[in-house]
Design an enzyme around this catalytic site. Structure first.
Site, PDB file in Angstrom:
ATOM      1  N   CYS A   1       3.072  28.575 -16.642  1.00 13.64           N
ATOM      2  CA  CYS A   1       2.537  29.109 -17.896  1.00 13.64           C
ATOM      3  C   CYS A   1       1.822  28.035 -18.714  1.00 13.64           C
ATOM      4  CB  CYS A   1       3.669  29.728 -18.700  1.00 13.64           C
ATOM      5  SG  CYS A   1       4.458  31.014 -17.749  1.00 13.64           S
TER       6      CYS A   1
ATOM      7  N   PRO B   1       0.822  -1.221   0.000  1.00 15.37           N
ATOM      8  CA  PRO B   1       0.000   0.000   0.000  1.00 15.37           C
ATOM      9  C   PRO B   1       0.850   1.261   0.000  1.00 15.37           C
ATOM     10  CG  PRO B   1       0.163  -0.877   2.215  1.00 15.37           C
ATOM     11  CD  PRO B   1       0.908  -1.830   1.336  1.00 15.37           C
TER      12      PRO B   1
ATOM     13  N   TYR C   1      -4.940  14.049 -13.526  1.00 14.10           N
ATOM     14  CA  TYR C   1      -6.100  13.144 -13.376  1.00 14.10           C
ATOM     15  C   TYR C   1      -7.386  13.886 -13.054  1.00 14.10           C
ATOM     16  CZ  TYR C   1      -1.916  10.576 -11.734  1.00 14.10           C
ATOM     17  OH  TYR C   1      -0.655  10.075 -11.566  1.00 14.10           O
TER      18      TYR C   1
END
Ligand code: LLP
Length: 409
Positions: A360, A291, A333
């Site tokens: 930018c 994990p 995402y």
């Protein structure tokens, strides 16, 4: 456990606190020099202990290998080491960092699709616990290097079961279209490589289906396939005993709900327990997990200062000093991170803002069209849940100032 988690962000007398101890206002002034990542070490320890207890119920022979890629800050790694975790790494750099932070070689699992020759050589020289192999050419390369060095290293086969775990496509890893893992149908070739290379030792199989999993039906399906594969291999390689279920347990970003996450943890380990019940009866069987996010996501925040409040006929922008160079997740995402003011002001109304950084690019945003308490120039805001895949994915794009990273104990 519950909302009283050491990771809970809440207000005491209108001041933002973290857990029951940390008043965050002293850190706000630091954010004007450069944005600051703060890590809540007691919060990480709490999560590790919860996960440890959950796996203890599944098997006395269960091992947790924290996935370093989620957050490789040395103090965090030392905390995992002290708490009894092993470590999952994906590069020679991560092996070195693990060793520097006190992990022994026998606590290291090496995953990843692109291990170079020198990385494999290094892993073998270090005699790490296990290498998770992801392709036939990698297995062949490992065989050659092991033969040359006359040293072997336990090999675990990462399987690609072609299962959808319903996560963002960029972090799904268990589908046939993904570059990860070996096809189960490649077993005849895999078997041949093991039979003809005595330097290779087969130790087990592994899975990692994707990250930010919130539903475990895909995991159950993949475990069934992987279990059958494990039993098939065991007929010819009776010594195999390791089964790595990977990482991927998700967290709730949209709201703070630690009880719901604990329930998810329970459901997640129950799926493993139910699907692998027969294998778990063997006292020699070792169940492993890797994990990352679940352990550290809530224990990191990013403090950022508002540089300008820019109003156009179309929108209100909060232009802050953190951006995609420090927190890439929203750009990459479209991920959600809660944004909180450091102090609550009753008289202030809510406003809709795009919270954007100094980079930018128009992909440089932390939040779009988000309703927040009205904010002003020079104020500091707290971006929540950035402990996993935050600073580790940062860059110096536009030669922006590097973030500060501060651990609180
Ligand atoms: N094991 C392997 C082989 C992995 O590739 C990963 C994550 C993990 C374990 C840990 O997974 P976790 O428990 O953290 O879900 N940057 C993305 C996440 C990428 C995950 C990559 N692999 C994000 O910000 O959401």
């Amino acid at each position: 456990m519950s909302q009283t988690s050491l990771n809970s962000l809440h207000y005491v007398d209108d001041i933002l606190y973290w857990g029951n101890r940390f008043d965050l206002s002293p850190y706000a002034s630091k954010a004007s020099e450069a944005p600051v990542f703060l890590y809540n070490l007691p919060g990480i320890k709490e999560r590790y202990q919860q996960m440890r207890q959950a796996w203890d119920k599944v098997s006395p022979n269960s091992k947790i290998f924290y996935a370093m890629k989620a957050n490789s800050h040395p103090e965090i790694l030392k905390l995992f080491k002290a708490s009894g975790s092993g470590i999952d790494v994906v590069s020679a750099g991560e092996i070195r960092r693990a060793i520097e932070c006190g992990f022994s070689s026998k606590e290291i699992i090496f995953s990843g699709v692109g291990k170079s020759k020198s990385e494999i050589e290094f892993a073998i020289d270090q005699q790490i616990y296990q290498i998770n192999v992801e392709s036939l050419p990698e297995l062949q390369r490992l065989a050659q290097i092991s033969a040359k060095k006359k040293k072997s290293i336990p090999v675990v086969l990462r399987v690609n079961p072609n299962v959808d775990v319903k996560t963002h496509p960029y972090i799904a890893t268990g589908l046939s279209e993904n570059k990860f893992g070996l096809e189960i149908s490649a077993w005849p070739e895999i078997r041949e490589i093991f039979k003809s290379n005595s330097s290779l030792s087969l130790a087990g199989i592994s899975l990692h289906l994707g990250s930010q999993m919130m539903d475990f039906s895909g995991l159950a399906q993949a475990l069934r396939l992987a279990k059958d594969f494990f039993l098939q291999i065991k007929k010819e390689f009776p010594e195999i005993r390791r089964f790595d279920v990977g990482g991927g347990l998700g967290v709730i970003y949209e709201r703070q709900d630690f009880s719901a996450e604990e329930k998810m943890l329970k459901d997640y380990v129950s799926v493993a327990q139910d699907e692998l019940r027969d294998l778990l009866k063997d006292p020699k069987f070792e169940i492993q997990s890797e994990p990352g996010r679940w352990l550290v996501a809530h224990s990191g925040i990013l403090l950022t200062e508002v540089q300008y409040v820019k109003e156009t006929p179309y929108k209100k922008f909060l232009i802050v000093n953190a951006g995609m160079h420090l927190l890439l997740r929203p750009a990459l995402y479209q991920s959600y991170h809660h944004i909180l003011p450091m102090k609550l002001y009753e008289q202030r109304k809510n406003q809709r803002y795009d919270v954007v950084g100094p980079i930018c690019e128009s992909s440089d945003f932390l939040a779009k069209n988000r309703e927040l308490t009205e904010s002003f120039q020079d104020e500091v805001l707290c971006i929540a849940d950035v402990g996993a895949y935050g600073a580790v994915m940062s860059s110096d794009y536009n030669l922006q100032t590097k973030p500060q990273e501060i651990c609180i104990y």
